[in-house]
Design an enzyme around this catalytic site. Sequence first.
Site, PDB file in Angstrom:
ATOM      1  CB  SER A   1      -0.376  -7.609  -1.189  1.00  0.00           C
ATOM      2  OG  SER A   1      -1.740  -7.410  -1.480  1.00  0.00           O
TER       3      SER A   1
ATOM      4  CB  CYS B   1      -0.988  -0.002   1.158  1.00  0.00           C
ATOM      5  SG  CYS B   1      -0.320  -0.657   2.653  1.00  0.00           S
TER       6      CYS B   1
ATOM      7  CB  CYS C   1       1.178   7.271   6.559  1.00  0.00           C
ATOM      8  SG  CYS C   1       1.096   6.112   5.223  1.00  0.00           S
TER       9      CYS C   1
ATOM     10  CE  LYS D   1      -0.681   6.502  -0.489  1.00  0.00           C
ATOM     11  NZ  LYS D   1      -1.074   5.117  -0.783  1.00  0.00           N
TER      12      LYS D   1
END
Length: 568
Positions: free
Chosen positions: A318, A298, A502, A357
Amino acid sequence: MVQLTIDGQTVEVPAGTTVLEAARQLGIKIPTLCYMKELNEIGACRVCLVEVQGARTLQAACVLPVSPGMVVNTKSPAVREARRTAVELIISDHPQECLTCARNRTCELRVLAEEVGVRQIPYTGATTQLPVDASSPSIVRDPRKCVLCRRCVAVCQQVQQVGCLQAAERGFDTNITPAFGDNLNEAVCTFCGQCVLVCPTGALTEKNETARVWSVLANPEKHVVVQVAPAVRVSIGEELGYEPGTVLTGKLVAALRRLGFDRVFDTNFAADLTIMEEGHELLERLEEGGSLPLITSCCPGWVKYIEHFFPDLLKHLSSCKSPHQMFGAVAKTYYASKHGIDPASIVVVSIMPCTAKKFEIQRPEMQASSYQDVDIVLTTRELGAMLREAGLDLRNLPDEDFDQPLGQSTGAGVIFGTTGGVMEAALRTVAEVTSGQPLAEIEFQQVRGFNGIKEAEVELKGRRLKLAVAHGLANAKQLLTALQKGEAEYHFIEIMACHGGCIGGGGQPIPTTWEVRQKRAQGIYQCDSQARFRKSHENPAIKELYAEFLGHPLSHKSHQLLHTRYQP
Ligand code: HC0
Ligand code: SF4
């Protein structure tokens, strides 16, 4: 122990301590610019000069070890003049753009100039004229504003061990650059933004997207939805004068509504969705003999890192997209059809503590909804700037709730924001789903805290699972190297590119020190402990999403929208 005198006061410190640290113990602040404790102790900027009795020249306190009987003066006329001259020389080759600089509020050079008494720049001459590098979607480099402190180099080489940035050329031509003069987009940069956090000036900043957000907010044709990352609710306050770690979820929701977003949703919802998918992926790999360990995917800085440096291990990642990408795909399909909104008119804005991001949303695989799933990413810092521009003082706003259904979440979703959180959230769900029994203890203390690499073992269906959590890419590298050599064996690994996860992301408010990270992490765990639901599979909106739309975890539709493939 070594005894010495600083400004007439005696102090005793362990041998090997620097004069700078000894002075700090006495409460004497010697100004610094290039210094970062244990990371960048190079005496380059000459701002921390002190006078040592018996020495012929002034000495840089950050690299000067104490010696017995040393007598140090940190404020003599010669010291003060030398420091001021050092700063004047730095500023003589620095664009005087303070009024328009992104770091206006937080520039260390600006503050330092005042502290050492600079009132004019007596030097004129050649100035650095290297071009701005705006090639990457995440980070802008302006070499004209670089003061050659090398803090970014230290972080990139030591904390991240990416080694993207280095000093090139000599003398006046010295500059900090990716190898071979490449721009950031061509280089091996992960866009983690850790260099941005330690840059004292505006030489490294995020790519600013606030103008695009203002523009879509003013466009009545657009249905603009915003999602807020877990870690932003405990750090946005720092942009507005609150203590680090203050939990401001409700006021933040109110402020986003006042800014004009049509719907205010929560990335935590999508974090719960990720746990459903990733938890079942882990179970599937355990039961059907897939590639183990399974490694979380992620964090886009981490994904870019493994693609560059360990492509042979990509099969362990993943297949789940990150929560905010899952959110974008769900918003432009499920949410759009449920509410009769044309997905073409939906703009998804993500408020993230992260610079990577901004890169992630542009990856070609992130268009599962037939549109770009997430349109714009703003960092916590950019949102802070928008709130200040809009004159929105959170202190005057009520606490409001997220919109539904994509605003409902659990404590498991929020802990994604700190290192170990994804692992803990996954364990809460996987353990219950496999045993069918409610967990007696849902807090997995072994994976909490800031140790660089954390290990734990849990019992699952009569099988002992070995787990590891790493944060910071140097720690990730250590773990992966051990895996590659067959020296370590795990079933499940969580990796985040930034120290602390984060909460320490490259888009977070400046400064982001260890102490600040600690406070933000405490805020995250406070959100979790106060949550009504604390396990992802208990989230009613997630249950509804599966019932109405996705079917079940790892369904065909889930794979289409929420998963991806990696190509080495
Ligand atoms: Fe994170 Fe995330 S937890 S990466 O640190 O997984 O940026 O806060 O939003 O997507 O949820 C960042 C934070 C997110 C995502 C989530 C994950
Ligand atoms: Fe290095 Fe991260 Fe900065 Fe890229 S963003 S130069 S990887 S510290």
